[in-house]
Write an enzyme that holds these catalytic residues in place. Structure first.
Site, PDB file in Angstrom:
ATOM      1  N   ASN A   1      -2.858  13.102  -3.782  1.00 54.70           N
ATOM      2  CA  ASN A   1      -3.946  13.528  -4.664  1.00 54.70           C
ATOM      3  C   ASN A   1      -4.503  14.880  -4.241  1.00 54.70           C
ATOM      4  O   ASN A   1      -4.781  15.753  -5.085  1.00 54.70           O
ATOM      5  CB  ASN A   1      -5.078  12.488  -4.649  1.00 54.70           C
ATOM      6  CG  ASN A   1      -4.838  11.342  -5.612  1.00 54.70           C
ATOM      7  OD1 ASN A   1      -4.143  11.498  -6.610  1.00 54.70           O
ATOM      8  ND2 ASN A   1      -5.416  10.189  -5.312  1.00 54.70           N
TER       9      ASN A   1
ATOM     10  N   ASP B   1       0.844  -1.191   0.000  1.00 52.41           N
ATOM     11  CA  ASP B   1       0.000   0.000   0.000  1.00 52.41           C
ATOM     12  C   ASP B   1       0.883   1.245   0.000  1.00 52.41           C
ATOM     13  O   ASP B   1       1.829   1.354   0.790  1.00 52.41           O
ATOM     14  CB  ASP B   1      -0.896  -0.005   1.240  1.00 52.41           C
ATOM     15  CG  ASP B   1      -1.933   1.103   1.193  1.00 52.41           C
ATOM     16  OD1 ASP B   1      -2.997   0.875   0.588  1.00 52.41           O
ATOM     17  OD2 ASP B   1      -1.684   2.178   1.758  1.00 52.41           O
TER      18      ASP B   1
ATOM     19  N   ASP C   1      -2.077   9.768 -10.479  1.00 54.52           N
ATOM     20  CA  ASP C   1      -2.131   8.700 -11.480  1.00 54.52           C
ATOM     21  C   ASP C   1      -0.744   8.379 -12.021  1.00 54.52           C
ATOM     22  O   ASP C   1      -0.402   7.208 -12.240  1.00 54.52           O
ATOM     23  CB  ASP C   1      -3.050   9.101 -12.631  1.00 54.52           C
ATOM     24  CG  ASP C   1      -4.536   9.052 -12.246  1.00 54.52           C
ATOM     25  OD1 ASP C   1      -4.829   8.553 -11.141  1.00 54.52           O
ATOM     26  OD2 ASP C   1      -5.366   9.512 -13.038  1.00 54.52           O
TER      27      ASP C   1
ATOM     28  N   GLU D   1      -4.715   2.553  -4.206  1.00 53.75           N
ATOM     29  CA  GLU D   1      -3.253   2.667  -4.158  1.00 53.75           C
ATOM     30  C   GLU D   1      -2.606   1.373  -3.654  1.00 53.75           C
ATOM     31  O   GLU D   1      -1.466   1.371  -3.217  1.00 53.75           O
ATOM     32  CB  GLU D   1      -2.847   3.839  -3.258  1.00 53.75           C
ATOM     33  CG  GLU D   1      -3.202   3.678  -1.789  1.00 53.75           C
ATOM     34  CD  GLU D   1      -4.591   4.168  -1.444  1.00 53.75           C
ATOM     35  OE1 GLU D   1      -4.829   4.477  -0.264  1.00 53.75           O
ATOM     36  OE2 GLU D   1      -5.460   4.232  -2.352  1.00 53.75           O
TER      37      GLU D   1
ATOM     38  N   HIS E   1      -4.926  14.756  -9.146  1.00 53.87           N
ATOM     39  CA  HIS E   1      -5.038  13.356  -9.563  1.00 53.87           C
ATOM     40  C   HIS E   1      -4.125  13.018 -10.737  1.00 53.87           C
ATOM     41  O   HIS E   1      -3.779  11.840 -10.921  1.00 53.87           O
ATOM     42  CB  HIS E   1      -6.490  13.039  -9.913  1.00 53.87           C
ATOM     43  CG  HIS E   1      -7.384  12.943  -8.710  1.00 53.87           C
ATOM     44  ND1 HIS E   1      -7.510  11.797  -7.965  1.00 53.87           N
ATOM     45  CD2 HIS E   1      -8.173  13.872  -8.108  1.00 53.87           C
ATOM     46  CE1 HIS E   1      -8.349  11.996  -6.965  1.00 53.87           C
ATOM     47  NE2 HIS E   1      -8.766  13.258  -7.022  1.00 53.87           N
TER      48      HIS E   1
END
Length: 308
Positions: free
Chosen positions: A190, A182, A199, A225, A195
């Site tokens: 974010n 994780d 991304d 994530e 974003h």
């Protein structure tokens, strides 16, 4: 209201029905090569099975030692090979209606004659539509099992792989380990940088995960994530070492955002499959190990080796 023309009812037509039955019987029982080839190809949408059928049918007419096929479908290479070698080769690029559907080559020890090449081309002409359909079906299957952002297999693919690993582990006694990874505090990235940066970071993380493991290992985007790594023939200690290496690779990521480089750390949970354990139990133990890693301050690895 849209008018739909009715289907004319011309009454019973016994002669036509009898002819249809006879045509159906002839189709199923015919032994001529072209009919047999098209009939067999129509039974499957598996590209691998279709190529095996094609290799067998061609060899009945033209002796061959090898059939090789290669194509890129959904961004991944699909390769099929049947038989062994031979110095003489004929090769075909399979195209239909302006679309490319792979390269097929045949090899053998003797040179192909013109009549044999003509026969091969006729059989490929009969096979190209089924091959096109199989390629499209393969692409749809691949897309259904692939995360669109990172290009890695998704949770659906992971679930299938875990179930298979459980069966193999129970049957043969091989060790399989699972790592859940994780990205720490990803929501803050974010929120602070947008974003697009988030991304991009996920894509880089997927690349680093692939680089940090063996070619026999499998990386999946588990969700958000979170990533998963399936390690065949790997025990608990080795899996923990892999998890630490994964965290090191991810920690080296840096995205330049003007005045600052955005980086991220990762937490990992490790679980080795236990005999008789179902895939959801195995996954739950890895998830519990990941929770413990987060609870201990993140940027660390924890192992959960038993069911409580």
């Amino acid at each position: 209201m849209k008018h739909k023309p009715s289907i004319a009812n011309s009454g019973p037509q016994p002669q036509k029905l009898a002819a249809l039955r006879q045509a159906h019987r002839d189709w199923n029982e015919s032994t001529d090569p072209m009919t047999r080839l098209t009939r067999r190809l129509s039974t499957t949408l598996s590209l691998e099975d279709q190529l095996a059928i094609l290799a067998g049918e061609i060899s009945e007419i033209v002796p061959i030692d090898t059939l090789n096929y290669r194509h890129q479908i959904g961004g991944t290479d699909f390769v099929f090979s049947s038989g062994m070698g031979g110095p003489h080769r004929c090769e075909y690029r399979l195209n239909l209606e302006g679309e490319f559907y792979g390269t097929l080559s045949l090899k053998r020890r003797q040179k192909f004659t013109e009549q044999e090449l003509e026969a091969i081309e006729m059989m490929l002409g009969a096979a190209i539509c089924p091959i096109r359909n199989a390629c499209r079906f393969h692409a749809i299957e691949h897309a259904a099992l692939t995360d669109s952002l990172t290009g890695t297999p998704n949770k659906r693919a992971m679930d299938t792989a875990l179930q298979q690993a459980c069966r193999l582990s129970d049957r043969h006694g091989d060790q399989y380990s699972l790592i859940l990874c994780d990205l720490d505090h990803f929501k803050a990235i974010n929120d602070n940088y947008g974003h697009i940066v988030g991304d991009h970071l996920l894509k880089l993380a997927a690349c680093e995960l692939e680089k940090s493991v063996r070619s026999s290992d499998s990386v999946y985007r588990f969700g958000g994530e979170e990533f998963a790594i399936l390690l065949p023939h790997t025990g608990e200690l080795e899996a923990r070492n892999v998890a630490d290496r994964v965290r090191e690779y991810i920690g080296n990521i840096a995205i330049n955002c003007g005045d600052i480089n955005v980086s991220v750390t990762a937490s990992c949970g490790v679980a080795t499959h236990l005999t008789g354990e179902a895939s959801d139990q195995w996954l739950a133990r890895a998830d519990e190990a990941l929770y413990r890693a987060k609870d201990h301050g993140r940027n660390c690895t924890r192992v959960f080796a038993s069911i409580s």
